[in-house]
Design an enzyme around this catalytic site. Structure first.
Site, PDB file in Angstrom:
ATOM      1  N   GLU A 116     -16.436  16.190 -10.078  1.00  0.00           N
ATOM      2  CA  GLU A 116     -16.459  16.529 -11.496  1.00  0.00           C
ATOM      3  C   GLU A 116     -16.401  15.233 -12.313  1.00  0.00           C
ATOM      4  O   GLU A 116     -15.579  14.361 -12.058  1.00  0.00           O
ATOM      5  CB  GLU A 116     -15.227  17.393 -11.804  1.00  0.00           C
ATOM      6  CG  GLU A 116     -14.939  17.550 -13.269  1.00  0.00           C
ATOM      7  CD  GLU A 116     -13.441  17.709 -13.558  1.00  0.00           C
ATOM      8  OE1 GLU A 116     -12.634  17.684 -12.612  1.00  0.00           O
ATOM      9  OE2 GLU A 116     -13.105  17.834 -14.735  1.00  0.00           O
ATOM     10  N   ASP A 145     -10.027  17.093 -10.513  1.00  0.00           N
ATOM     11  CA  ASP A 145      -8.685  16.693 -10.932  1.00  0.00           C
ATOM     12  C   ASP A 145      -7.682  17.832 -10.809  1.00  0.00           C
ATOM     13  O   ASP A 145      -8.050  18.998 -10.817  1.00  0.00           O
ATOM     14  CB  ASP A 145      -8.711  16.224 -12.397  1.00  0.00           C
ATOM     15  CG  ASP A 145      -9.256  14.808 -12.506  1.00  0.00           C
ATOM     16  OD1 ASP A 145      -8.993  14.020 -11.586  1.00  0.00           O
ATOM     17  OD2 ASP A 145      -9.956  14.528 -13.504  1.00  0.00           O
ATOM     18  N   ASP A 204      -5.874  19.199 -12.902  1.00  0.00           N
ATOM     19  CA  ASP A 204      -5.523  19.712 -14.230  1.00  0.00           C
ATOM     20  C   ASP A 204      -6.272  21.014 -14.484  1.00  0.00           C
ATOM     21  O   ASP A 204      -6.920  21.541 -13.589  1.00  0.00           O
ATOM     22  CB  ASP A 204      -5.843  18.668 -15.315  1.00  0.00           C
ATOM     23  CG  ASP A 204      -7.315  18.297 -15.315  1.00  0.00           C
ATOM     24  OD1 ASP A 204      -8.119  18.984 -14.623  1.00  0.00           O
ATOM     25  OD2 ASP A 204      -7.680  17.313 -15.993  1.00  0.00           O
ATOM     26  N   ASP A 254      -8.897  21.772 -16.293  1.00  0.00           N
ATOM     27  CA  ASP A 254     -10.346  21.696 -16.142  1.00  0.00           C
ATOM     28  C   ASP A 254     -10.744  21.674 -14.668  1.00  0.00           C
ATOM     29  O   ASP A 254     -11.688  22.341 -14.250  1.00  0.00           O
ATOM     30  CB  ASP A 254     -10.894  20.440 -16.826  1.00  0.00           C
ATOM     31  CG  ASP A 254     -11.005  20.643 -18.338  1.00  0.00           C
ATOM     32  OD1 ASP A 254     -10.710  21.770 -18.802  1.00  0.00           O
ATOM     33  OD2 ASP A 254     -11.389  19.680 -19.028  1.00  0.00           O
TER      34      ASP A 254
END
Ligand code: 28G
Length: 646
Positions: free
Chosen positions: A433, A506, A508, A510
Site C-alpha cells: 500500500e 500499515d 493502522d 487504512d
C-alpha cells in the site's frame, strides 16, 4: 457335537437348503461383494445391517426402542422391542421364519443395490450376511411369553430353536462376534457407531436408540439418542454454532402411494450449500431425483416470492439455483418401497416419480410458509439477492478486466515490478500500500524471487467505495493480472504466478481496511488461494530502539520491553530511545528488507479461512450504503479491524 448336527442336517437336506448353504458360502468367499469391504468400514457395516432390521420393525410401527451395546471382545449386541421375529415353522421350508432370516441370502443382499427394505417390506435383509461373517451369532426372541434362542457359527446352525425361559416383554436380541478370519480389523469404534446411530435417530423421529460401550476396567458409557423433531433437529444440529439467517427450521413433508418425503431447511450466514439426502435411511451423496425435485422447487418458489413482492424487479434479475442455495442447510429424506440406486457407486436415487413428489411438496408448502412468515422470507430473499449481486459483479469484473487490460495479452501491469524466477512455487508477490512504501520495497527486495505490486497510491476513498464498486474498481485489475489465475468461475490455481501472496500494509485503520478489502476479494473470488494457504500478511515491526549506534526493532509491546531491558544491560541510567514506526513508508529500503522481507529474519502470518470469513463480515459493514454509520463503525472498531490481522 458339530459332527452329529451335520449328520442330522444332511438327512433333512432338500434342494432349497443346498442353495442356502451355497448362498452363505458365497458371502464368506467374497465378503466385499456384500458389505463393501473387509476393512473397518465393513466391520461396522455388520452393526448397521442388524440395526437396520430393528429400524424396519419401527417403520412397520411396532418398535420404538433399539439398544446397541459394544461388549468387551468386540462383541455386538442389538435389542429391539418389536414383535420378535416369528418362530413358528413355515410350511414351504419346514423351518422357522427366524432361521430363514438368518440363513437365506436375500436376492437383494448385494451391497448398495437391489431390493431395499422399508416399512412392511423385506424384513431381515442382511441378517444372513452378518451371520455368515460372524464367528458366532445368537438370537433371542421374546414372543408370546416365551424366550426362544438359536445359535450359529459362521452361518451354520449350531443350536436349533429352543425355549430358554419365560418373558413379559416382546422383541428381538441379536448378539454376534465378527469372524477374525473375515476381517482385517475386528476392533469396533464407539464414535463411528455412535455417529451412525445418531443419524438413524434423526432420520427416524420418535425412535430411541441407545449406544453403550462396555470396557473392562472402565465405567460403562451409554448415550441415548432420541429426536422428537427428527430431521428438523438434524438441521439444528448441523447449524449449531453458525450464525443463522432466520430462527425457525422450515419443515415440509408429505406422502403419496406409500412413498414418504420430508425436507427440513434453514439458512446460515455461510456461503456454501449443505444438502444431505437419504433414501430409505441410506445416504445418497450423489443426489438424484429427490434432490433434483427439491432444488427446482426451491429456485421457483423463492423467485416467485421475490417477483410477487417486488424484491426482484425484472426478469433478468432472477435468482439462480446457486444464489438461492448459498448458506442453506437441508436434510431431504424419502422412504419408498422400491428404490433404484444408480450411478457409479449406486449412491444416487433414480426413481423419477420421486422428483415430482418432492417438487410438489416443496412448491406448495414452502410458498405457503413464506407467505405466513414474511420476516423469514425477507431474510432468505436478501441473502440470495446478495449472492446474485456478487455473482453479477464477479462477471462484470472479469469482463472489465479483459476489456481494459487484455488479460489474454499476457502483458503485465505497470504497477508490477516482477521477479526473475519463473517457477511459481519459488515466487513471492508483495502487495504494498502506498507509493513510498512500494519504493522502499522495490529497492530493498531480492528481485530474484520477490515481486512488488504497488496498490492505491493513496488510500482508496471509503466514501465512494460501495460494495459492488469494489469489483468494478480498476485498481483490482493489476492484481488479478499479476496473479494470473483468473477469478470466480474461471479461477485456475495452476496458473497462479506466485505461491506466496503477501499483503504488506500499515498497522493502522487504512491498512486494516486494505487488508479487509483484499481478504474479502480473495475469499469471494479466489477462495482456493486462502484454502491452499498461499495468502499471508507481512508483519512489520512496531518499534525502533536506539542506544548510541546500536539499533534494534520490536514487533510487540512485550518484545519492546524485553529488548529495551536487554540493551540497558541492567543499568537503569543507560538511555534507550524508543520510537514508534509510523508506517512502512518511513522505513528505508534496507530496514524494510531486514525487518519485514528477508525470509531469514521476517515473520509472516498465514491467512486462514476464518480470517477471511471475518474480513468478509467486516467488509459488509464497512461497505454498506449509509456513510454515517460506516464512519462511526470505523472509528469505533478501528482497534478491532487492526487486530483482525494480528
Ligand atoms: C435386534 C436386532 C435386530 C426384527 C422382526 C419382526 C418380524 C420379522 C423381524 O419378520 C419375516 C416376513 C414377512 C412375516 C413380522 C414379526 C411380522 C410379524 C415380524 C430385528 C414374516 C420377518 N411379526 N423384528 N422380522 N416376515 N428385528 N432386530 O431384526 O412375513 S426382524
Amino acid at each position: 457335537m458339530e459332527e452329529i448336527k451335520t449328520t442330522v442336517q444332511e438327512k433333512e437336506y432338500d434342494a432349497s437348503q443346498i442353495q442356502v448353504l451355497e448362498g452363505l458360502e458365497a458371502v464368506r468367499k467374497r465378503p466385499g461383494m456384500y458389505i463393501g469391504s473387509t476393512s473397518s468400514t465393513g466391520l461396522h457395516h455388520l452393526v448397521y445391517e442388524i440395526v437396520d432390521n430393528a429400524i424396519d420393525e419401527s417403520l412397520a410401527g411396532y418398535c420404538d426402542r433399539v439398544d446397541v451395546v459394544i461388549e468387551p471382545g468386540n462383541i455386538i449386541s442389538v435389542t429391539d422391542n418389536g414383535r420378535g421375529i416369528p418362530v413358528d415353522i413355515q410350511e414351504q421350508t419346514g423351518k422357522s421364519a427366524l432361521e430363514v432370516v438368518f440363513t437365506v441370502l436375500h436376492a437383494g443382499g448385494k451391497f448398495g443395490g437391489g431390493g431395499y427394505k422399508v416399512s412392511g417390506g423385506l424384513h431381515g435383509v442382511g441378517a444372513s450376511v452378518v451371520n455368515a461373517l460372524s464367528e458366532w451369532l445368537e438370537v433371542n426372541v421374546h414372543r408370546d411369553g416365551q424366550i426362544y434362542a438359536m445359535r450359529f457359527s459362521r452361518g451354520s446352525k449350531t443350536e436349533d430353536i429352543h425355549v430358554i425361559g419365560k418373558t413379559t416383554r416382546r422383541g428381538t436380541v441379536v448378539r454376534f462376534k465378527p469372524d477374525p478370519e473375515m476381517f482385517e480389523d475386528t476392533v469396533y469404534d464407539y464414535e463411528t457407531i455412535h455417529d451412525r446411530m445418531r443419524q438413524q435417530a434423526f432420520l427416524n423421529a420418535g425412535v430411541t436408540i441407545s449406544v453403550t460401550y462396555l470396557r473392562e476396567g472402565m465405567e460403562d458409557n451409554t448415550d441415548v439418542l432420541y429426536y422428537d423433531g427428527g430431521i428438523r433437529e438434524y438441521v439444528t444440529y448441523i447449524n449449531n454454532g453458525k450464525k443463522l439467517i432466520h430462527d425457525d427450521v422450515i419443515y415440509l413433508g408429505g406422502e403419496e402411494d406409500g412413498t414418504f418425503a420430508e425436507v427440513a431447511l434453514q439458512y446460515n450466514e455461510e456461503y456454501h450449500e449443505n444438502i444431505v439426502s437419504f433414501a430409505n435411511d441410506v445416504k445418497t451423496p450423489e443426489g438424484g431425483m429427490h434432490e433434483d425435485g427439491f432444488k427446482r422447487a426451491l429456485t421457483t418458489v423463492i423467485n416467485n416470492y421475490g417477483l410477487k413482492y417486488g424484491l426482484i424487479k425484472k426478469a433478468e434479475d432472477k435468482l439462480t439455483g446457486d444464489d438461492v442455495r448459498e448458506g442453506i442447510t437441508t436434510i431431504i429424506s424419502v422412504k419408498l418401497p422400491e428404490p433404484q440406486f444408480e450411478g457409479q457407486t449406486k449412491q444416487k436415487l433414480g426413481n423419477a416419480y420421486v422428483r415430482t413428489l418432492v417438487n410438489n411438496i416443496v412448491s406448495e408448502q414452502l410458498s405457503t410458509y413464506l407467505e405466513e412468515h414474511p420476516a423469514t422470507a425477507k431474510a432468505i430473499l436478501s441473502k440470495a439477492m446478495l449472492a446474485s449481486q456478487a455473482r453479477v459483479a464477479a462477471r462484470k469484473a472479469r469482463e472489465s478486466v479483459r476489456r481494459k487490460t487484455g488479460l489474454e495479452s499476457g502483458q503485465m501491469p505497470d504497477k508490477l515490478q516482477d521477479c526473475n524466477e519463473r517457477d511459481a512455487s519459488l515466487c513471492e508477490i508483495y502487495i504494498v500500500e502506498g507509493d513510498s512504501a512500494a519504493g522502499s520495497a522495490i529497492q530493498g527486495r531480492d528481485s530474484r524471487f520477490q515481486a512488488i505490486l504497488a496498490m492505491w497510491g493513496k488510500m482508496l476513498n471509503v466514501e465512494k467505495a460501495r460494495a459492488d464498486k469494489i469489483y468494478d474498481n480498476d485498481k483490482l485489475a493489476p492484481l488479478i493480472i499479476a496473479l494470473g489465475c483468473g477469478i470466480g468461475e474461471e479461477f485456475n490455481i495452476d496458473k497462479l504466478r506466485y505461491h506466496k501472496i503477501i499483503i504488506m500494509a500499515d498497522a493502522d485503520v487504512d491498512g486494516a481496511h486494505i487488508r479487509t478489502l483484499l481478504l474479502t476479494f480473495f475469499f469471494r473470488y479466489m477462495r482456493p488461494l486462502i484454502e491452499n494457504g498461499y495468502v499471508y500478511s507481512a508483519v512489520p515491526p512496531l518499534y525502533k530502539l536506539t542506544r548510541g549506534k546500536k539499533q534494534r526493532v520490536a514487533y510487540s509491546d512485550e518484545q519492546r520491553d524485553s529488548i529495551s531491558a536487554e540493551m540497558r544491560e541492567g543499568n537503569p541510567n543507560i538511555k534507550v530511545d524508543i520510537a514508534r514506526f509510523k508506517g512502512l513508508g518511513e522505513m528505508d529500503p534496507h530496514e524494510l528488507w531486514e525487518t519485514t522481507m528477508d525470509p531469514e529474519q521476517r515473520s509472516l502470518r498465514r491467512i486462514t479461512l476464518k480470517d477471511a470469513i471475518a474480513a468478509d463480515r467486516v467488509f459488509s459493514v464497512l461497505m454498506g450504503e449509509d456513510v454515517d454509520p460506516r464512519r462511526e463503525w470505523i472509528e469505533e472498531n478501528a482497534k478491532y479491524v487492526v487486530n483482525l490481522d494480528i
